[in-house]
Design an enzyme around this catalytic site. Structure first.
Site, PDB file in Angstrom:
ATOM      1  N   HIS A   1      40.638  45.648  43.214  1.00 28.67           N
ATOM      2  CA  HIS A   1      39.651  46.620  43.663  1.00 28.67           C
ATOM      3  C   HIS A   1      39.686  47.920  43.401  1.00 28.67           C
ATOM      4  CE1 HIS A   1      35.773  47.187  46.172  1.00 28.67           C
ATOM      5  NE2 HIS A   1      36.187  48.470  45.940  1.00 28.67           N
TER       6      HIS A   1
ATOM      7  N   HIS B   1      38.137  52.027  41.652  1.00 26.05           N
ATOM      8  CA  HIS B   1      36.836  52.708  40.959  1.00 26.05           C
ATOM      9  C   HIS B   1      37.512  53.591  40.312  1.00 26.05           C
ATOM     10  CE1 HIS B   1      33.850  51.239  44.084  1.00 26.05           C
ATOM     11  NE2 HIS B   1      35.135  51.034  44.978  1.00 26.05           N
TER      12      HIS B   1
ATOM     13  N   LYS C   1      29.944  41.713  41.044  1.00 23.97           N
ATOM     14  CA  LYS C   1      30.278  42.299  42.288  1.00 23.97           C
ATOM     15  C   LYS C   1      28.760  42.127  43.107  1.00 23.97           C
ATOM     16  CE  LYS C   1      31.878  44.701  45.636  1.00 23.97           C
ATOM     17  NZ  LYS C   1      32.659  46.002  45.790  1.00 23.97           N
TER      18      LYS C   1
ATOM     19  N   HIS D   1      30.919  43.114  48.683  1.00 33.09           N
ATOM     20  CA  HIS D   1      31.112  43.966  49.903  1.00 33.09           C
ATOM     21  C   HIS D   1      30.310  43.464  51.151  1.00 33.09           C
ATOM     22  CE1 HIS D   1      31.232  48.399  51.016  1.00 33.09           C
ATOM     23  NE2 HIS D   1      30.329  48.084  51.862  1.00 33.09           N
TER      24      HIS D   1
ATOM     25  N   HIS E   1      37.922  44.289  50.499  1.00 28.84           N
ATOM     26  CA  HIS E   1      38.358  45.308  51.447  1.00 28.84           C
ATOM     27  C   HIS E   1      37.861  45.058  52.929  1.00 28.84           C
ATOM     28  CE1 HIS E   1      34.287  46.607  50.667  1.00 28.84           C
ATOM     29  NE2 HIS E   1      34.353  47.089  49.778  1.00 28.84           N
TER      30      HIS E   1
END
Ligand code: NCD
Ligand code: ZN
Length: 352
Positions: free
Chosen positions: A13, A15, A99, A136, A174
Site C-alpha cells: 500500500h 502513495h 481500490k 479503505h 491499513h
C-alpha cells in the site's frame, strides 16, 4: 555487529503521487523494495486500464533506468467502473488490484463509492476473475465518531459485502483497531489485512499531546494504545493474514502545516529501520521477513522476490528530517525512538 538477511520486501500500500512529488519519493521506495501496490487516488483518479498504463509509465520515468522496482497498479473503483475494463486490465497483468474508497473517507476520495450495492456487478466480475479488492475501511457518516469509523465499517459494510460476494478476495487496508485484527484473523483464505509502519509506533496521543502535530495525522487516524498493541501482536505474529502496506503518503509540508492539513505520514525512507526496531522490541526479528516479504506476496499469488537485502544493527542512525522536492520539502515520519538497524546494501545513507 548483528545482521539479518531477508527476501527483498514489498510494500502492499503506497502513495507515489505525480510530477515533482513522484520524482522525489519514488526512488525512496525503489531503493529498498521490490514491488509496491500503487494507490490510484490521484487528481483525477486512476479509473481505467488506460489511466493505469499511463501512470505506470510516469512512475517508471521517475526511476533510474536500471531499477528493478516493479509498480503493481490499481484502479480506483467508482460507481461508473466498467467490469469488463477491470477484468481485461487484470488479465493482461496491467493491474494487480482494485481500490474501494468510500466517498469522502480520505484524501482525494470524492469520486469514491457511496453505495456498495451499486458496484456489485464489478465486485462479482472481480470475484469470478480473481481480481483482489483493496478496501479503505471507514464509514463516513457524520454521526459516527472518527475513532469508531473502522469498527463500524466492518459491521455495516465489509461483512455484508463479503457475504454478498463470497468469492471476492479482500485486503483490509491499513487496519488500526483490535476489531480489524480480529476480523482479518477470522476471515479465512479470502481475507487479509495490511498494517502500516506508523500505526505500529504511534497511538493517538502523538497527534494531540503537547500541541497539534500534523505530521502524525493520517487516515485512518491512530487509535488508543490497546489498538496499537493489537497491531504489533498481529504484525509480529507471522500469521499469513497480516502483511506490510506502509501507506507512505507524502504531502509537502505546506499542505500539512496549515489550518486544514492533509492526512498522511511519509515513511518510505526509514520504514525498514523502524520495522526492524519494532520487531526486535517484540522479540520477533525472525518474523520480519514473513511480514514484509512473504505473506503479502503469497496472498496476491506472487512469488517472493528472488533478491535479498541485509539489515545491520549498530549505533543509532538518523535520517534526514525532510526530503527535498521541487514542490516543497516533505517531512519524514519521526518514530520518536532511536533506530539501530539500517539496510546495508543499497540503503539510504542515514546520517550518523
Ligand atoms: C492517504 C493519502 O494522503 O492519499 N492519506 C492517509 O492519511 N493515509 C489516503 C489514505 O490512504 O487514506
Ligand atoms: Zn493510503
Amino acid at each position: 555487529m548483528e545482521e539479518i538477511t531477508l527476501r527483498r520486501p514489498d510494500d502492499f500500500h503506497l502513495h507515489l503521487r505525480d510530477d515533482a512529488v513522484l520524482r522525489a519519493v519514488a526512488p525512496e521506495t525503489a531503493r529498498h523494495f521490490g514491488r509496491a501496490i500503487i494507490m490510484p487516488n490521484l487528481v483525477p483518479p486512476v479509473v481505467t486500464g488506460d489511466d493505469a498504463r499511463a501512470y505506470r509509465d510516469r512512475i517508471m520515468a521517475a526511476l533510474p533506468s536500471d531499477t528493478s522496482f516493479e509498480p503493481l497498479m490499481t484502479l480506483y473503483l467508482t460507481e461508473q467502473t466498467d467490469p469488463a475494463d477491470v477484468v481485461a486490465a487484470h488479465r493482461t497483468g496491467l493491474i494487480t488490484a482494485v481500490k474501494l474508497y468510500p466517498a469522502g473517507a480520505t484524501t482525494n476520495s470524492a469520486s469514491g463509492v457511496r453505495d456498495v450495492d451499486r458496484v456489485r456487478p464489478v465486485l462479482e466480475a472481480m470475484a469470478e476473475a480473481g481480481v483482489p479488492l483493496c478496501v479503505h475501511g471507514e464509514v463516513t457518516d457524520a454521526d459516527i465518531d472518527i475513532f469508531d469509523r473502522e469498527a463500524v465499517f466492518i459491521d455495516r459494510v465489509l461483512d455484508p459485502m463479503r457475504r454478498a460476494v463470497p468469492g471476492l478476495r479482500v485486503i483490509m487496508e491499513h487496519i488500526t483497531t483490535s476489531e480489524g485484527v480480529a476480523y482479518a484473523r477470522d476471515g479465512g483464505d479470502s481475507l487479509a489485512a495490511t498494517i502500516t509502519t506508523h500505526h505500529l509506533v504511534i497511538n493517538r496521543n502523538a497527534i494531540l499531546v503537547g500541541g497539534i502535530r500534523p505530521h502524525y495525522y493520517c487516515l485512518p487516524v491512530a487509535k488508543r494504545e490497546h489498538h496499537r498493541l493489537a497491531l504489533r501482536a498481529a504484525a509480529t505474529s507471522g500469521e499469513a493474514s497480516f502483511f506490510l502496506g506502509t501507506d507512505s503518503a507524502p504531502h509537502v509540508d505546506a499542505a500539512k502545516e496549515t489550518g486544514c492539513g492533509c492526512a498522511g505520514c511519509f515513511t518510505a525512507s526509514n520504514t525498514l529501520s523502524i520495522l526492524a526496531e519494532v520487531f526486535e522490541q517484540e522479540g520477533a526479528l525472525d518474523r520480519l521477513e514473513a511480514f514484509c516479504a512473504l505473506n503479502g506476496a503469497a496472498f496476491y499469488g506472487l512469488e517472493p522476490n528472488a533478491a535479498r537485502i541485509t539489515l545491520r544493527r549498530g549505533r543509532p542512525v538518523a535520517y534526514p528530517a525532510k526530503i527535498d522536492c521541487e514542490a516543497g520539502p516533505i517531512t519524514l515520519f519521526d518514530p520518536m525512538m532511536d533506530l539501530h538497524w539500517q539496510v546495508a546494501d543499497g540503503g539510504a545513507a542515514p546520517v550518523a
